[in-house]
Design an enzyme around this catalytic site. Structure first.
Site, PDB file in Angstrom:
ATOM      1  N   MET A 144      -6.893  -3.875 -10.259  1.00  0.00           N
ATOM      2  CA  MET A 144      -7.317  -4.123  -8.877  1.00  0.00           C
ATOM      3  C   MET A 144      -8.746  -3.599  -8.676  1.00  0.00           C
ATOM      4  SD  MET A 144      -3.896  -3.855  -6.591  1.00  0.00           S
ATOM      5  CE  MET A 144      -3.854  -2.094  -6.430  1.00  0.00           C
ATOM      6  N   ASN A 174     -12.067  -0.961  -8.876  1.00  0.00           N
ATOM      7  CA  ASN A 174     -12.301   0.467  -8.644  1.00  0.00           C
ATOM      8  C   ASN A 174     -11.999   1.235  -9.934  1.00  0.00           C
ATOM      9  OD1 ASN A 174     -13.019   2.783  -7.247  1.00  0.00           O
ATOM     10  ND2 ASN A 174     -10.959   3.098  -6.453  1.00  0.00           N
ATOM     11  N   GLY A 186      -9.550   5.307 -17.400  1.00  0.00           N
ATOM     12  CA  GLY A 186      -8.212   4.841 -17.798  1.00  0.00           C
ATOM     13  C   GLY A 186      -8.190   3.329 -17.970  1.00  0.00           C
ATOM     14  N   HIS A 187      -8.774   2.593 -17.013  1.00  0.00           N
ATOM     15  CA  HIS A 187      -8.835   1.130 -17.134  1.00  0.00           C
ATOM     16  C   HIS A 187      -9.655   0.730 -18.363  1.00  0.00           C
ATOM     17  CE1 HIS A 187      -8.454   1.501 -12.601  1.00  0.00           C
ATOM     18  NE2 HIS A 187      -7.492   0.651 -12.861  1.00  0.00           N
ATOM     19  N   GLN A 210       1.555  -6.350  -2.844  1.00  0.00           N
ATOM     20  CA  GLN A 210       2.183  -5.119  -3.325  1.00  0.00           C
ATOM     21  C   GLN A 210       1.893  -3.914  -2.430  1.00  0.00           C
ATOM     22  OE1 GLN A 210      -0.169  -5.496  -7.089  1.00  0.00           O
ATOM     23  NE2 GLN A 210      -0.220  -3.271  -7.056  1.00  0.00           N
ATOM     24  N   ASP A 261       1.403   4.239 -14.926  1.00  0.00           N
ATOM     25  CA  ASP A 261       2.332   3.538 -14.032  1.00  0.00           C
ATOM     26  C   ASP A 261       3.558   3.151 -14.875  1.00  0.00           C
ATOM     27  OD1 ASP A 261       0.696   3.475 -11.590  1.00  0.00           O
ATOM     28  OD2 ASP A 261      -0.658   2.310 -12.844  1.00  0.00           O
ATOM     29  N   GLN A 317       6.096   0.628 -13.554  1.00  0.00           N
ATOM     30  CA  GLN A 317       5.507  -0.721 -13.541  1.00  0.00           C
ATOM     31  C   GLN A 317       5.551  -1.324 -14.938  1.00  0.00           C
ATOM     32  OE1 GLN A 317       1.822  -2.083 -11.333  1.00  0.00           O
ATOM     33  NE2 GLN A 317       0.864  -1.656 -13.298  1.00  0.00           N
ATOM     34  N   SER A 325      -7.380   5.542  -9.421  1.00  0.00           N
ATOM     35  CA  SER A 325      -8.338   5.124  -8.392  1.00  0.00           C
ATOM     36  C   SER A 325      -8.165   5.975  -7.135  1.00  0.00           C
ATOM     37  CB  SER A 325      -8.115   3.658  -8.040  1.00  0.00           C
ATOM     38  OG  SER A 325      -8.260   2.879  -9.193  1.00  0.00           O
TER      39      SER A 325
HETATM   40  O1  PAF Z   1      -1.604  -1.562 -11.883  1.00  0.00           O
HETATM   41  C1  PAF Z   1      -2.308  -2.266 -11.125  1.00  0.00           C
HETATM   42  O2  PAF Z   1      -3.507  -2.048 -10.950  1.00  0.00           O
HETATM   43  C2  PAF Z   1      -1.660  -3.410 -10.362  1.00  0.00           C
HETATM   44  O3  PAF Z   1      -0.352  -3.102 -10.000  1.00  0.00           O
HETATM   45  C3  PAF Z   1      -1.697  -4.746 -11.128  1.00  0.00           C
HETATM   46  C4  PAF Z   1      -0.890  -4.674 -12.412  1.00  0.00           C
HETATM   47  C5  PAF Z   1      -3.146  -5.108 -11.457  1.00  0.00           C
HETATM   48  C6  PAF Z   1      -1.108  -5.864 -10.264  1.00  0.00           C
HETATM   49  O4  PAF Z   1      -1.820  -6.033  -9.087  1.00  0.00           O
END
Ligand code: PAF
Length: 282
Positions: free
Chosen positions: A26, A28, A32-33, A57, A146, A149, A182
């Protein structure tokens, strides 16, 4: 690096792209990303990252509007991490009409995070399925930060027979142990100094588990008490099996098996989550 704002541009760019590795975000971005992007880079011919703040979400009282949009900086960071293509659709591209068909997430989605964020995993699964359909990757990387998730997405991919390898990325932490997120940007200086306690408390809980403490409600409650006494408002601390995040055996942790301790707590107005892996040695 190419930036594709719509499906036509994305499909044209990805024709004959070879093995596609996908990192949905998403925006920002933090380290980690970028670690997830580097992991995809190591395993794919073409790395696609998406940047899309998914309204579905967010609950009515959550931070959709104040979620930071940092597109220019995100593009620079992804390019430096070796991303080839950014898919950055506006809302009407991904949701051209009201999204009345939704993925119904399983009962795991009503527990832990889902108990405090009703509808969250349904919203995540719905957008991730749409993003998978758009990008058509062979592998996709999701962070272990996460953890629930990751598990819910793995189940969706398995049950819908999606031909995508789901790869888990390790949580990246600040030197004091705070998981990068974030949402850390919302913390005041005093809160930031306190924030690493969540990870410490989860690791202590893991120690109790390794010492074969079978009274999970008690060790979970002790962790919640410690957070509360330091000024946090804990939502949960929970011990689960690593496999499928099922409940651990009532008789106590089994030697030679893997568990996870997950936690979520609010510090001021910021809600943080984290989890630690625990291996109970033979
Ligand atoms: O983990 C996230 O940033 C969000 O939940 C994702 C997987 C991009 C879905 O919007």
């Amino acid at each position: 690096m190419d930036i594709c704002p719509d499906l036509g541009a994305l499909r044209a760019r990805l024709a004959r792209a070879g093995r596609i590795g996908f990192v949905p975000t998403m925006g920002n971005l933090h380290e980690g990303h970028l670690a997830l992007a580097r992991q995809a880079r190591a395993e794919a011919d073409c790395v696609v990252a998406s940047i899309f703040v998914n309204r579905l979400q967010f609950g009515p009282n959550e931070d959709f509007d104040r979620y930071p949009r940092t597109f220019a900086a995100d593009c620079q960071a992804f390019e430096a991490a070796g991303v080839d293509v950014i898919f950055a659709p506006d809302e009407p591209v991904l949701y051209p009409e009201a999204q009345t068909y939704r993925v119904q997430a399983p009962s795991l989605a009503d527990e832990l995070e889902g108990a405090f964020r009703p509808g969250f995993f349904g919203g995540v699964c719905t957008v991730v399925l749409k993003l998978f359909n758009a990008v058509q990757p062979q592998l996709a990387v999701f962070g272990k930060k996460d953890r629930q998730q990751l598990e819910v997405i793995r189940g969706m991919v398995r049950q819908f027979n999606l031909p995508i390898d789901i790869v888990a990325g390790e949580t990246v932490r600040a030197p004091d142990g705070l998981a990068l997120s974030s949402r850390n940007g919302y913390l005041s200086a005093a809160e930031r100094a306190e924030a690493a306690r969540l990870n410490r408390v989860l690791r202590q809980t893991g120690k109790a588990l390794r010492a074969s403490q079978a009274n999970y409600p008690e060790i979970e409650a002790a962790a919640m008490r410690e957070l509360a006494s330091a000024g946090w408002a804990p939502d949960y601390v929970a011990v689960r099996k690593n496999d499928g995040l099922q409940w651990p055996p009532a008789t106590g942790p089994v030697r030679g098996e893997h568990y996870v301790v997950l936690g979520a707590a609010r510090l001021g107005s910021t809600r943080l989550i984290d989890n630690v892996d625990v291996f109970v040695e033979d």
